[in-house]
Design an enzyme around this catalytic site. Structure first.
Site, PDB file in Angstrom:
ATOM      1  N   ARG A  26      -3.414  -2.450  -4.865  1.00 40.33           N
ATOM      2  CA  ARG A  26      -2.777  -3.779  -4.849  1.00 40.33           C
ATOM      3  C   ARG A  26      -2.849  -4.382  -3.454  1.00 40.33           C
ATOM      4  O   ARG A  26      -2.498  -3.723  -2.467  1.00 40.33           O
ATOM      5  CB  ARG A  26      -1.313  -3.660  -5.285  1.00 40.33           C
ATOM      6  CG  ARG A  26      -0.542  -4.980  -5.162  1.00 40.33           C
ATOM      7  CD  ARG A  26       0.913  -4.825  -5.570  1.00 40.33           C
ATOM      8  NE  ARG A  26       1.042  -4.685  -7.017  1.00 40.33           N
ATOM      9  CZ  ARG A  26       2.212  -4.600  -7.645  1.00 40.33           C
ATOM     10  NH1 ARG A  26       3.327  -4.614  -6.969  1.00 40.33           N
ATOM     11  NH2 ARG A  26       2.264  -4.470  -8.954  1.00 40.33           N
ATOM     12  N   ASP A  61      -3.685   3.268  -3.677  1.00 39.34           N
ATOM     13  CA  ASP A  61      -3.415   2.357  -4.789  1.00 39.34           C
ATOM     14  C   ASP A  61      -4.395   1.192  -4.652  1.00 39.34           C
ATOM     15  O   ASP A  61      -5.285   1.233  -3.802  1.00 39.34           O
ATOM     16  CB  ASP A  61      -1.961   1.884  -4.740  1.00 39.34           C
ATOM     17  CG  ASP A  61      -1.723   0.884  -3.624  1.00 39.34           C
ATOM     18  OD1 ASP A  61      -1.274  -0.250  -3.915  1.00 39.34           O
ATOM     19  OD2 ASP A  61      -2.026   1.215  -2.459  1.00 39.34           O
ATOM     20  N   GLY A  99      -2.010  -1.894   5.901  1.00 38.32           N
ATOM     21  CA  GLY A  99      -1.707  -2.901   6.910  1.00 38.32           C
ATOM     22  C   GLY A  99      -2.431  -4.186   6.581  1.00 38.32           C
ATOM     23  O   GLY A  99      -2.583  -4.535   5.417  1.00 38.32           O
ATOM     24  N   THR A 130       0.699  -1.290   0.000  1.00 40.02           N
ATOM     25  CA  THR A 130       0.000   0.000   0.000  1.00 40.02           C
ATOM     26  C   THR A 130       0.717   1.322   0.000  1.00 40.02           C
ATOM     27  O   THR A 130       1.751   1.531   0.617  1.00 40.02           O
ATOM     28  CB  THR A 130      -0.966   0.041   1.210  1.00 40.02           C
ATOM     29  OG1 THR A 130      -1.926  -0.961   1.021  1.00 40.02           O
ATOM     30  CG2 THR A 130      -1.666   1.357   1.344  1.00 40.02           C
ATOM     31  N   SER A 175       3.546   1.106   2.961  1.00 37.76           N
ATOM     32  CA  SER A 175       4.943   0.878   2.571  1.00 37.76           C
ATOM     33  C   SER A 175       5.418   1.916   1.559  1.00 37.76           C
ATOM     34  O   SER A 175       6.598   2.207   1.462  1.00 37.76           O
ATOM     35  CB  SER A 175       5.116  -0.524   2.020  1.00 37.76           C
ATOM     36  OG  SER A 175       4.196  -0.751   0.972  1.00 37.76           O
ATOM     37  N   SER A 231       3.075  -1.695  -3.550  1.00 38.05           N
ATOM     38  CA  SER A 231       1.940  -0.937  -4.078  1.00 38.05           C
ATOM     39  C   SER A 231       1.921  -1.085  -5.586  1.00 38.05           C
ATOM     40  O   SER A 231       2.970  -1.248  -6.218  1.00 38.05           O
ATOM     41  CB  SER A 231       2.072   0.550  -3.758  1.00 38.05           C
ATOM     42  OG  SER A 231       2.381   0.737  -2.407  1.00 38.05           O
ATOM     43  N   ASP A 274       7.507   1.481  -5.127  1.00 36.86           N
ATOM     44  CA  ASP A 274       7.379   0.558  -4.003  1.00 36.86           C
ATOM     45  C   ASP A 274       6.800  -0.756  -4.509  1.00 36.86           C
ATOM     46  O   ASP A 274       5.805  -0.768  -5.222  1.00 36.86           O
ATOM     47  CB  ASP A 274       6.451   1.175  -2.943  1.00 36.86           C
ATOM     48  CG  ASP A 274       6.123   0.188  -1.850  1.00 36.86           C
ATOM     49  OD1 ASP A 274       4.935   0.075  -1.503  1.00 36.86           O
ATOM     50  OD2 ASP A 274       7.050  -0.472  -1.355  1.00 36.86           O
ATOM     51  N   LYS A 321      -9.380   0.347  -1.234  1.00 40.01           N
ATOM     52  CA  LYS A 321      -8.807   0.657   0.074  1.00 40.01           C
ATOM     53  C   LYS A 321      -9.412   1.891   0.719  1.00 40.01           C
ATOM     54  O   LYS A 321      -9.018   2.261   1.830  1.00 40.01           O
ATOM     55  CB  LYS A 321      -7.292   0.860  -0.066  1.00 40.01           C
ATOM     56  CG  LYS A 321      -6.604  -0.368  -0.608  1.00 40.01           C
ATOM     57  CD  LYS A 321      -5.116  -0.236  -0.633  1.00 40.01           C
ATOM     58  CE  LYS A 321      -4.517  -1.384  -1.427  1.00 40.01           C
ATOM     59  NZ  LYS A 321      -3.070  -1.340  -1.486  1.00 40.01           N
TER      60      LYS A 321
END
Lengths: 277, 233
Positions: free
Chosen positions: A62, A60, A90, A44, A172, A212, A209, A76
């Protein structure tokens, strides 16, 4: 009849005995070489900003299970109340259930007060619940909304601490997103500029990242109106295949053909209708 | 089973799975690394703090307000775990507010300090909270009470706390004199917090100050560029 034990008042609070057992099991299974099934996490990038007329939340899409993408297009940004939305990073199950519980409690609270709920109320409920569970609920949230006192934005950490700020990022990919915010955020931006900034911040997380990826969802909250834009930007469309590995019919030549008939007799017939109501 | 339970007590953090995709700051708890301090003067108190909150090596909030109002004339400075100190401060704010309504007058600073002490001592094994309670009341004027980790409560004329305080004990011993004016106290606190921020990695950002007296609360922010500079090398 004499009692063998002194009676004690029942101890309140939660028993974390199973957590200690789980830690022992984790250690034991590691010794054997096998691993505990990983909880599905939203690696995320989520973020939010306060602009002139309200709040823009971004995320995002994923969801990962270890190194595998479990869901390429998960949502999300969760609904809390008509004027309050919450992004969650998380453990996916924790963010989903926590936001649903608080959303339900806020609706009941609103019926009791007769007013539209305030963002500070949602923040209090979330932080007190997460603190009660001492960080075992892995939910890192970006809570935003517009109420009678104006637009408000909070970041809420799994242990129950909160920060009230004009721009926040979590997950992240939060460092990549925060870099974009620190460079280009200005107070009192217009809606289009704010949406562009959030889109770019999430894109920073998606492309830099590993946790994500996929698309960018946006949620614009202003006084009396919510724009839930899903997806706002399909940053990672599946490519069109330019070649095909299938062989055309007739590639392999047929040398001989043998047909054997299977002679079957019907013995009996029974029809049972399925209940498709 | 009991033996295994006690062995595992200090390793709660093992529960979070070692996901190599997530850096350490996604799993570390949020901590106010911190430099906080409070000084009594005749007529009130001056409290000061830095503004950095960290999760591991990442600064989660660079403009934190660690000076939390507990009542109209009572503040607390928070250091340690952000979640623990926010939760305790919220509880004490509620308890003190209720108590003040019952009394129908402003609460005593000693009462606030004792409420903090009660929570911090009862749950001393579970909490990481170092708190300085400071304020003004009509019985004893300006007072500073220190409630460090472990839950003791002691009144002091000057109190410093947080990870950055280690670097300014000498400075405080040399420069604090009883009987300073409000402006002198403000300057002392600004200088001390700036020095600590310079040396402590977990402290930084801006310096937040508050002067509490009978007439009210005066809040100031010293931004990065305006911080006092001490060395030219």
């Amino acid at each position: 009849m004499a009692t063998l034990s002194v009676s004690r008042a029942p101890l309140g609070g939660f028993s974390f005995e199973n957590c200690k057992r789980n830690a022992v099991l984790e250690a034991d299974s590691a010794k054997l070489g096998s691993s505990v099934p990983a909880a599905r996490k939203t690696g995320t990038t989520i973020c939010g900003i306060v602009f002139k007329d309200g709040i823009v939340l971004g995320a995002d899409t994923r969801a990962t299970e270890g190194m595998i993408v479990a869901d390429k297009n998960c949502s999300k940004i969760h609904y809390i109340s008509p004027n309050i939305y919450c992004c969650g990073a998380g453990t996916a199950a924790d963010t989903e259930m926590t936001t649903q519980i608080i959303s339900s409690n806020l609706e009941l609270h609103g019926l009791s007060t007769g007013r539209l709920p305030r963002v500070a109320t949602a923040n209090r409920m979330l932080k007190q619940m997460l603190f009660r569970y001492q960080g075992y609920i892995g939910a890192a949230l970006v809570l935003g909304g517009v109420d009678c006192m104006g637009p408000h934005l909070y970041s809420i950490y799994p242990h129950g601490s909160t920060d009230k700020l004009p721009y926040v990022t979590m997950g992240s990919g939060s460092l990549a997103a925060m870099a974009v915010f620190e460079d280009r955020y200005k107070p009192d931006m217009e809606e289009e500029e704010a949406k562009r900034l959030v889109r770019d911040a999430i894109a920073g997380g998606i492309f830099n990242d590993l946790g994500s990826g996929s698309n960018i969802d946006l949620c614009v909250i202003t006084k009396g109106n919510v724009d839930y834009i899903r997806p706002h930007d399909e940053a990672n469309k599946k490519g069109v295949r330019t070649g095909d590995y299938k062989y055309k019919k007739g590639t392999t030549g047929v040398l001989t053909k043998v047909i054997t008939h299977l002679n079957l007799d019907t013995v009996g017939e029974h029809v049972q209708t399925m209940d498709t109501s | 089973m009991a033996a295994a339970a006690t062995m595992m007590f200090g390793q709660e953090q093992m529960i979070s799975s070692n996901n190599d995709m997530a850096p350490d700051w996604t799993s570390k708890e949020v901590s106010t690394g911190t430099t906080i301090m409070a000084v009594e003067y005749d007529g009130g108190v001056v409290v000061g703090a830095d503004s950095r909150t960290t999760t591991g090596a990442y600064i989660a909030n660079r403009v934190t307000d660690k000076l939390t109002p507990i009542h109209d004339r009572i503040f607390c400075c928070r250091s340690g775990s952000a979640a623990d100190t926010q939760a305790i401060a919220d509880m004490v704010t509620y308890q003190l507010g209720f108590h003040s309504i019952e009394l129908d007058e402003l609460p005593k600073v000693e009462t606030a300090a004792n409420l903090f002490k009660a929570s911090c001592y009862r749950y001393r094994e579970e909490l990481t909270a170092g708190i300085i309670v400071a304020g003004w009341d009509k019985r004893r004027g300006g007072q500073v009470y220190s409630v460090p980790i472990g839950g003791m409560c002691v009144r002091q004329q000057v109190s410093i706390g947080g990870s950055g305080s280690s670097y300014i004990y000498g400075f405080m011993d040399a420069n604090y004199k009883p009987g300073m004016t409000k402006e002198q106290c403000m300057e002392l606190v600004t200088n001390a917090v700036s020095l600590a921020m310079e040396r402590d990695g977990s402290s930084g950002g801006v310096v937040r100050l508050a002067a509490i007296s009978e007439s009210g609360v005066e809040r100031r922010v010293i931004l990065g560029g305006q911080l006092p500079k001490f060395f030219t090398h």
